[in-house]
Design a protein around this motif. Structure first.
Motif, PDB file in Angstrom:
ATOM      1  N   PHE A  51      12.777  -2.332  -6.058  1.00 56.60           N
ATOM      2  CA  PHE A  51      11.862  -1.323  -6.586  1.00 56.60           C
ATOM      3  C   PHE A  51      10.947  -1.920  -7.644  1.00 56.60           C
ATOM      4  O   PHE A  51       9.751  -1.624  -7.690  1.00 56.60           O
ATOM      5  N   THR A  52      11.493  -2.789  -8.485  1.00 52.32           N
ATOM      6  CA  THR A  52      10.681  -3.475  -9.496  1.00 52.32           C
ATOM      7  C   THR A  52       9.620  -4.337  -8.818  1.00 52.32           C
ATOM      8  O   THR A  52       8.468  -4.375  -9.254  1.00 52.32           O
ATOM      9  N   GLY A  53       9.999  -5.022  -7.744  1.00 58.57           N
ATOM     10  CA  GLY A  53       9.033  -5.812  -6.985  1.00 58.57           C
ATOM     11  C   GLY A  53       7.909  -4.952  -6.445  1.00 58.57           C
ATOM     12  O   GLY A  53       6.732  -5.314  -6.518  1.00 58.57           O
ATOM     13  N   PHE A  54       8.278  -3.786  -5.926  1.00 59.96           N
ATOM     14  CA  PHE A  54       7.282  -2.845  -5.412  1.00 59.96           C
ATOM     15  C   PHE A  54       6.325  -2.421  -6.522  1.00 59.96           C
ATOM     16  O   PHE A  54       5.105  -2.418  -6.342  1.00 59.96           O
ATOM     17  N   LEU A  55       6.880  -2.069  -7.697  1.00 60.03           N
ATOM     18  CA  LEU A  55       6.048  -1.660  -8.831  1.00 60.03           C
ATOM     19  C   LEU A  55       5.138  -2.791  -9.304  1.00 60.03           C
ATOM     20  O   LEU A  55       3.953  -2.576  -9.565  1.00 60.03           O
ATOM     21  N   MET A  56       5.699  -3.989  -9.420  1.00 59.83           N
ATOM     22  CA  MET A  56       4.904  -5.121  -9.892  1.00 59.83           C
ATOM     23  C   MET A  56       3.804  -5.479  -8.903  1.00 59.83           C
ATOM     24  O   MET A  56       2.678  -5.794  -9.285  1.00 59.83           O
ATOM     25  N   GLY A  57       4.135  -5.442  -7.627  1.00 57.50           N
ATOM     26  CA  GLY A  57       3.124  -5.722  -6.605  1.00 57.50           C
ATOM     27  C   GLY A  57       1.982  -4.730  -6.667  1.00 57.50           C
ATOM     28  O   GLY A  57       0.812  -5.100  -6.607  1.00 57.50           O
ATOM     29  N   GLY A  58       2.330  -3.463  -6.817  1.00 56.94           N
ATOM     30  CA  GLY A  58       1.298  -2.427  -6.923  1.00 56.94           C
ATOM     31  C   GLY A  58       0.458  -2.567  -8.179  1.00 56.94           C
ATOM     32  O   GLY A  58      -0.763  -2.448  -8.143  1.00 56.94           O
TER      33      GLY A  58
END
Length: 76
Positions: A51-58
């Protein structure tokens, strides 16, 4: 060192600063920005924080162009 600009280098004991360092290097070398942002998200997710990866990517896709543009200008 703060590789993950405006974001912590680790959360819940998971250090993903190497992902951010690779992302910074991609920006510095003029790599495709969107691909670099996607690779950051993938790397952080593989480190154990999907989820953190998703947030950082966005976040980098939305606001990363500010840093990318500054790096590109400084190389001129």
């Amino acid at each position: 060192m703060d590789y993950c600009t405006l974001w912590p280098d680790k959360l819940w004991g998971v250090d993903y600063s190497a992902c951010c360092a690779a992302h910074d290097l991609a920006y510095l070398t003029g790599a495709n920005r969107l691909l670099a942002d996607a690779e950051l998200a993938k790397c952080v997710a593989q480190a154990g924080l999907p989820f953190t990866g998703f947030l950082m990517g966005g976040a980098t896709t939305i606001a990363g162009w500010l840093f990318y543009r500054r790096v590109r200008r400084s190389k001129r």
